[in-house]
Scaffold this motif. Sequence first.
Motif, PDB file in Angstrom:
ATOM      1  N   THR A  80      41.182  32.738  41.863  1.00  0.00           N
ATOM      2  CA  THR A  80      42.109  31.705  41.438  1.00  0.00           C
ATOM      3  C   THR A  80      41.636  31.061  40.146  1.00  0.00           C
ATOM      4  N   ASP A  81      42.577  30.666  39.313  1.00  0.00           N
ATOM      5  CA  ASP A  81      42.275  29.888  38.119  1.00  0.00           C
ATOM      6  C   ASP A  81      42.133  28.428  38.553  1.00  0.00           C
ATOM      7  N   GLU A  97      43.920  25.627  36.784  1.00  0.00           N
ATOM      8  CA  GLU A  97      45.319  25.461  37.192  1.00  0.00           C
ATOM      9  C   GLU A  97      45.438  24.718  38.520  1.00  0.00           C
ATOM     10  N   GLN A 109      45.163  28.596  47.734  1.00  0.00           N
ATOM     11  CA  GLN A 109      44.765  29.860  47.116  1.00  0.00           C
ATOM     12  C   GLN A 109      45.300  31.028  47.950  1.00  0.00           C
ATOM     13  N   LYS A 110      45.565  32.126  47.293  1.00  0.00           N
ATOM     14  CA  LYS A 110      46.007  33.335  47.987  1.00  0.00           C
ATOM     15  C   LYS A 110      44.769  34.165  48.353  1.00  0.00           C
ATOM     16  N   ASN A 164      43.885  37.239  38.329  1.00  0.00           N
ATOM     17  CA  ASN A 164      44.236  35.897  38.814  1.00  0.00           C
ATOM     18  C   ASN A 164      45.317  36.068  39.878  1.00  0.00           C
ATOM     19  N   THR A 165      44.993  35.742  41.127  1.00  0.00           N
ATOM     20  CA  THR A 165      45.928  35.975  42.225  1.00  0.00           C
ATOM     21  C   THR A 165      46.931  34.834  42.429  1.00  0.00           C
ATOM     22  N   GLY A 166      46.814  33.763  41.650  1.00  0.00           N
ATOM     23  CA  GLY A 166      47.843  32.724  41.680  1.00  0.00           C
ATOM     24  C   GLY A 166      47.666  31.684  42.774  1.00  0.00           C
ATOM     25  N   LEU A 167      48.633  30.770  42.851  1.00  0.00           N
ATOM     26  CA  LEU A 167      48.552  29.618  43.741  1.00  0.00           C
ATOM     27  C   LEU A 167      49.795  29.468  44.607  1.00  0.00           C
TER      28      LEU A 167
END
Length: 339
Positions: A150-151, A154, A283-284, A323-326
């Motif tokens: 994860t970033d 962000e 988080q993913k 980056n797997t995103g939020l």
Amino acid sequence: MFIRSLVRYRLICFLIAGIVIGCELPPRNSATITRAVSVGDSVRVGNEEYVMITTAVTMPMYVHHDQAAFIKWGKARGVKVSILGPAEWDVPAQINTIEEVIGTRPTGLLINGTDPAIAQAINKAVAAGIPTVVYDSDIPNSDRHAFLGTDWYEIGRMQGEEMVKLIGSKGKVAYMGILGLTNMEQGFLGMLDVFKNYPGIEVVGKYDDKANVETAARITSDVLSAHPDIAGFCGFDSNSGPGIALAVKEAGKAGKVKITTVDWEPEHLALVKDGTISMLAGQKRELFTWYGAQFLFDMVHQTNRLSHSDAAAGITNVPSTINTGLLKITRENVDEFIK
């Protein structure tokens, strides 16, 4: 000797959903390859073993998301998977675990990027020719083959922007997490960069809750006493939110003092459902664990070969950074996650 060392560093091996994860990792060579554990009803790639190494292996967030996904992946691929690390948050013990496991020659290592201090151990694994992927938080000063996670900047921005809306762009705010960790410090920075644009917001404190619910609750209680007019709290580790919520409830200010935090364990979801926590930045974790393991598999099997010999050409045949995103979880969509 190895088993005694594992016990000494409080390594934990799990039995989950009827799938046995072996504690013993015997040394490997071309003559003897031991499969201590088979995953699933039949083993297709029985001589392969992929090892996840973290710290605080009993932490519910890790067990329910990272480890469950890793085990599921191992079953799907028909390979042995092992999960090792100290029971508590202990980075030196995680480093010792990595270094000892290197000698057992696992097929691949999936390492939780807990602290920059683990870089040298990661480098040793890579130098030993072991495919090594870091997940959760990057260790940019290491030679890891890939990172998925994860970033955190962000995460901080998401919390900051939501808090601005919740408190109407003005009021006192405090935040907490594990101070000094690279990922959380990036999260703090993202949040503060948002607040810089709103002169009506006053940040009254940055606190280290050491990922402990009781510590987070005590800090929150102290802040509420010192600043009875505080408008909100932002939490950055998996135990920040429950701790903050506990103290806010005890003060009779649930729903009045706004809370944003990270992660989405059942306790977090219940607190969103009852209105105590306003937003979760989730988080993913299942994604970065599953695909991290798959990257290791693809490296071993040269799924996408880019040259005649990628190793000789110095090429890694998987993406270097993902980056797997939020997830943004609020009262409006929390039922979908509770279900």
